[in-house]
Design an enzyme around this catalytic site. Sequence first.
Site, PDB file in Angstrom:
ATOM      1  N   GLN A  92       0.856  -1.199   0.000  1.00 49.43           N
ATOM      2  CA  GLN A  92       0.000   0.000   0.000  1.00 49.43           C
ATOM      3  C   GLN A  92       0.893   1.252   0.000  1.00 49.43           C
ATOM      4  O   GLN A  92       0.390   2.358  -0.168  1.00 49.43           O
ATOM      5  CB  GLN A  92      -0.900   0.032   1.247  1.00 49.43           C
ATOM      6  N   VAL A  94       3.736   3.974  -1.099  1.00 49.11           N
ATOM      7  CA  VAL A  94       4.094   4.623  -2.369  1.00 49.11           C
ATOM      8  C   VAL A  94       5.599   4.891  -2.439  1.00 49.11           C
ATOM      9  O   VAL A  94       6.093   5.399  -3.442  1.00 49.11           O
ATOM     10  CB  VAL A  94       3.283   5.930  -2.568  1.00 49.11           C
ATOM     11  N   HIS A 110      -1.431   1.417  -4.382  1.00 44.88           N
ATOM     12  CA  HIS A 110      -1.806   2.826  -4.184  1.00 44.88           C
ATOM     13  C   HIS A 110      -0.907   3.772  -4.970  1.00 44.88           C
ATOM     14  O   HIS A 110      -0.907   4.974  -4.717  1.00 44.88           O
ATOM     15  CB  HIS A 110      -1.750   3.180  -2.689  1.00 44.88           C
ATOM     16  N   CYS A 137       4.087  17.894 -20.023  1.00 39.01           N
ATOM     17  CA  CYS A 137       4.232  16.440 -20.041  1.00 39.01           C
ATOM     18  C   CYS A 137       5.370  16.088 -21.004  1.00 39.01           C
ATOM     19  O   CYS A 137       5.507  16.695 -22.077  1.00 39.01           O
ATOM     20  CB  CYS A 137       2.910  15.815 -20.521  1.00 39.01           C
ATOM     21  N   CYS A 140       3.169  14.364 -24.316  1.00 44.12           N
ATOM     22  CA  CYS A 140       2.310  15.190 -25.199  1.00 44.12           C
ATOM     23  C   CYS A 140       2.727  16.656 -25.213  1.00 44.12           C
ATOM     24  O   CYS A 140       2.156  17.457 -25.948  1.00 44.12           O
ATOM     25  CB  CYS A 140       0.843  15.052 -24.770  1.00 44.12           C
ATOM     26  N   GLY A 177       2.621  -4.523   9.057  1.00 45.87           N
ATOM     27  CA  GLY A 177       2.642  -3.079   9.284  1.00 45.87           C
ATOM     28  C   GLY A 177       1.500  -2.332   8.634  1.00 45.87           C
ATOM     29  O   GLY A 177       1.703  -1.238   8.079  1.00 45.87           O
ATOM     30  N   ASN A 203       2.757  -7.085  13.282  1.00 45.24           N
ATOM     31  CA  ASN A 203       2.483  -5.680  13.577  1.00 45.24           C
ATOM     32  C   ASN A 203       3.006  -5.363  14.967  1.00 45.24           C
ATOM     33  O   ASN A 203       3.281  -6.250  15.752  1.00 45.24           O
ATOM     34  CB  ASN A 203       0.954  -5.436  13.493  1.00 45.24           C
ATOM     35  N   ALA A 221       8.821  -4.128  12.900  1.00 43.40           N
ATOM     36  CA  ALA A 221       9.005  -4.837  11.627  1.00 43.40           C
ATOM     37  C   ALA A 221      10.475  -5.197  11.400  1.00 43.40           C
ATOM     38  O   ALA A 221      10.790  -6.292  10.930  1.00 43.40           O
ATOM     39  CB  ALA A 221       8.489  -3.959  10.485  1.00 43.40           C
TER      40      ALA A 221
HETATM   41  N1  APR Z   1       6.733  -2.134  12.929  1.00 44.45           N
HETATM   42  C1  APR Z   1       5.586  -2.818  12.690  1.00 44.45           C
HETATM   43  N2  APR Z   1       4.374  -2.213  12.606  1.00 44.45           N
HETATM   44  C2  APR Z   1       4.338  -0.875  12.787  1.00 44.45           C
HETATM   45  C3  APR Z   1       5.499  -0.108  13.049  1.00 44.45           C
HETATM   46  C4  APR Z   1       6.734  -0.802  13.114  1.00 44.45           C
HETATM   47  N3  APR Z   1       7.883  -0.149  13.351  1.00 44.45           N
HETATM   48  N4  APR Z   1       5.118   1.198  13.191  1.00 44.45           N
HETATM   49  C5  APR Z   1       3.788   1.237  13.007  1.00 44.45           C
HETATM   50  N5  APR Z   1       3.310  -0.005  12.767  1.00 44.45           N
HETATM   51  C6  APR Z   1       1.929  -0.403  12.477  1.00 44.45           C
HETATM   52  C7  APR Z   1       0.882   0.308  13.287  1.00 44.45           C
HETATM   53  O1  APR Z   1       0.610  -0.418  14.485  1.00 44.45           O
HETATM   54  C8  APR Z   1      -0.326   0.283  12.325  1.00 44.45           C
HETATM   55  O2  APR Z   1      -1.073  -0.923  12.505  1.00 44.45           O
HETATM   56  O3  APR Z   1       1.700  -0.054  11.127  1.00 44.45           O
HETATM   57  C9  APR Z   1       0.321   0.276  10.942  1.00 44.45           C
HETATM   58  C10 APR Z   1       0.238   1.616  10.230  1.00 44.45           C
HETATM   59  O4  APR Z   1      -1.126   1.845   9.962  1.00 44.45           O
HETATM   60  P1  APR Z   1      -1.529   3.099   9.074  1.00 44.45           P
HETATM   61  O5  APR Z   1      -0.813   4.302   9.562  1.00 44.45           O
HETATM   62  O6  APR Z   1      -3.035   3.109   8.995  1.00 44.45           O
HETATM   63  O7  APR Z   1      -0.921   2.792   7.632  1.00 44.45           O
HETATM   64  P2  APR Z   1      -1.495   1.815   6.527  1.00 44.45           P
HETATM   65  O8  APR Z   1      -2.209   0.637   7.135  1.00 44.45           O
HETATM   66  O9  APR Z   1      -0.389   1.521   5.583  1.00 44.45           O
HETATM   67  O10 APR Z   1      -2.579   2.751   5.774  1.00 44.45           O
HETATM   68  C11 APR Z   1      -3.238   2.200   4.653  1.00 44.45           C
HETATM   69  O11 APR Z   1      -4.248   4.358   4.224  1.00 44.45           O
HETATM   70  O12 APR Z   1      -4.115   6.645   4.056  1.00 44.45           O
HETATM   71  C12 APR Z   1      -4.104   5.468   3.347  1.00 44.45           C
HETATM   72  O13 APR Z   1      -3.081   5.259   1.261  1.00 44.45           O
HETATM   73  C13 APR Z   1      -2.804   5.305   2.624  1.00 44.45           C
HETATM   74  O14 APR Z   1      -1.703   3.247   2.040  1.00 44.45           O
HETATM   75  C14 APR Z   1      -2.264   3.974   3.120  1.00 44.45           C
HETATM   76  C15 APR Z   1      -3.506   3.298   3.650  1.00 44.45           C
END
Ligand code: APR
Length: 234
Positions: A92, A94, A110, A137, A140, A177, A203, A221
Amino acid sequence: MTQSLFILTGSGVSAESGLGTFRDTDGLWAKFDWRELATPEAFASKPEQVHAFYNARRAGLKKASPNAAHLALADLERAWLARGGEFLLVTQNVDDLHEQAGSERVVHMHGELKKMRCELCGEVHEAFDEITMDLPCLNCREAGGLRPHIVWFGEMPMEMDLIYDQLEACDLFVAIGTSGTVYPAAGFSQVAKQAGARCLEINLEETDTSPLFDEARKGLASQAVPAWVADMVG
Ligand code: APR
């Protein structure tokens, strides 16, 4: 043996590379309003504000490097393919830290910070460091159509056909994560489970989707992923 691996990563896998997350207390959406920066409507009304936000994130990515979790996932991909297994890493995120770490079977559902798309001709190019509306661009030659090659809220994520095919074929689904709050990614574990896969969540803490998983490994992680990969590669 687990033949087909499907890995889903979220911002937690890049947190220790300094890129932060979205929904942790110091996350991006705690500092910025996504409605003003990550929707097609925001881009239509204030394109330069949206470009400035992504230009800053693109600059931040230059200072980041892969962490042990990214490197371990690249090792796992090589080991799995070498033994004739199936492997797909859907992220997810970028950022391109998975690729920098050596992962090759990567799908960015994403989009990608380092790419830009022309809304006039559809061409996707490597992004300029600073994208603005007056830049033409490369294909184009028209100005006024360049946007980040990012999937905003309300837009369809990329490669969904491939993703669902692989979800239904995998033996093991691993979410690393990600908070499991944004669909369709938050629903992937359910699809895999219904197709017969085992589901593992790695996580820092419990998430909304934790109850759906057969197994959980708690921890950073950069520590939990290499430990898991060591068990997998044996
Ligand atoms: N190690 C493991 N897990 C971690 C760590 C770490 N060091 N730090 C944070 N996390 C976990 C958090 O506990 C949480 O569950 O990573 C997760 C981050 O969650 P979000 O901030 O919601 O990110 P994500 O799940 O990738 O969001 C999904 O939401 O806004 C959109 O497009 C955006 O791709 C993104 C999507």
